[in-house]
Design a protein around this motif. Structure first.
Motif, mmCIF file in Angstrom:
data_model
loop_
_atom_site.group_PDB
_atom_site.id
_atom_site.type_symbol
_atom_site.label_atom_id
_atom_site.label_comp_id
_atom_site.label_asym_id
_atom_site.label_seq_id
_atom_site.Cartn_x
_atom_site.Cartn_y
_atom_site.Cartn_z
ATOM 1 N N UNK A 77 31.922 -64.704 27.349
ATOM 2 C CA UNK A 77 31.885 -66.136 27.056
ATOM 3 C C UNK A 77 32.384 -66.880 28.291
ATOM 4 N N UNK A 78 31.561 -67.733 28.912
ATOM 5 C CA UNK A 78 31.968 -68.420 30.137
ATOM 6 C C UNK A 78 33.178 -69.343 29.962
ATOM 7 N N UNK A 79 33.509 -69.697 28.742
ATOM 8 C CA UNK A 79 34.709 -70.508 28.507
ATOM 9 C C UNK A 79 35.977 -69.777 28.953
ATOM 10 N N UNK A 120 39.757 -62.802 33.377
ATOM 11 C CA UNK A 120 40.471 -62.717 32.093
ATOM 12 C C UNK A 120 39.901 -61.572 31.254
ATOM 13 N N UNK A 121 40.779 -60.933 30.535
ATOM 14 C CA UNK A 121 40.364 -59.857 29.634
ATOM 15 C C UNK A 121 39.386 -60.381 28.581
ATOM 16 N N UNK A 122 39.630 -61.594 28.119
ATOM 17 C CA UNK A 122 38.771 -62.206 27.101
ATOM 18 C C UNK A 122 37.347 -62.382 27.619
#
Length: 106
Positions: free
Chosen positions: A58-60, A50-52
């Protein structure tokens, strides 16, 4: 011969198509991005997440079960490697590529 930049572009285009298809089903879909590229004599191995996650670490936002794409260095064909297959050594990738299994992956 397909170079690294073209391989990344090919996968980015595929990820954009995947995102649009997923967004049609779920409005909360995550943007996807290339996370890394490994060179192999027959293919480029392009990992993604994911880009995020790439932005924040952030592992979330880390994806699970997303196998890399293989981009054929001669034909520019792109195949999604089986997500359950974790060995990316030359023997495994070469075997998939030469055995024709790659044709059933994408």
């Amino acid at each position: 011969m397909i170079d690294r930049e073209i391989a990344v572009q090919i996968v980015e285009e595929q990820l954009a198509r995947d995102y649009e298809a997923d967004r049609a089903l779920r409005p909360e879909s995550m943007l996807l991005a290339v996370a890394g590229v490994k060179e192999h004599e027959l293919v480029w191995i392009v990992s993604w997440t994911s880009e995020e996650y790439l932005r924040t670490r952030n592992p979330d936002f880390m994806l699970a079960g997303n196998g890399p794409y293989l981009v054929d260095r001669l034909e520019s064909a792109v195949r999604d490697l089986l997500s359950g297959l974790r060995s990316l050594d030359g023997v495994t990738v070469g075997h998939l590529h030469r055995s024709g299994v790659r044709d059933s992956l994408g």
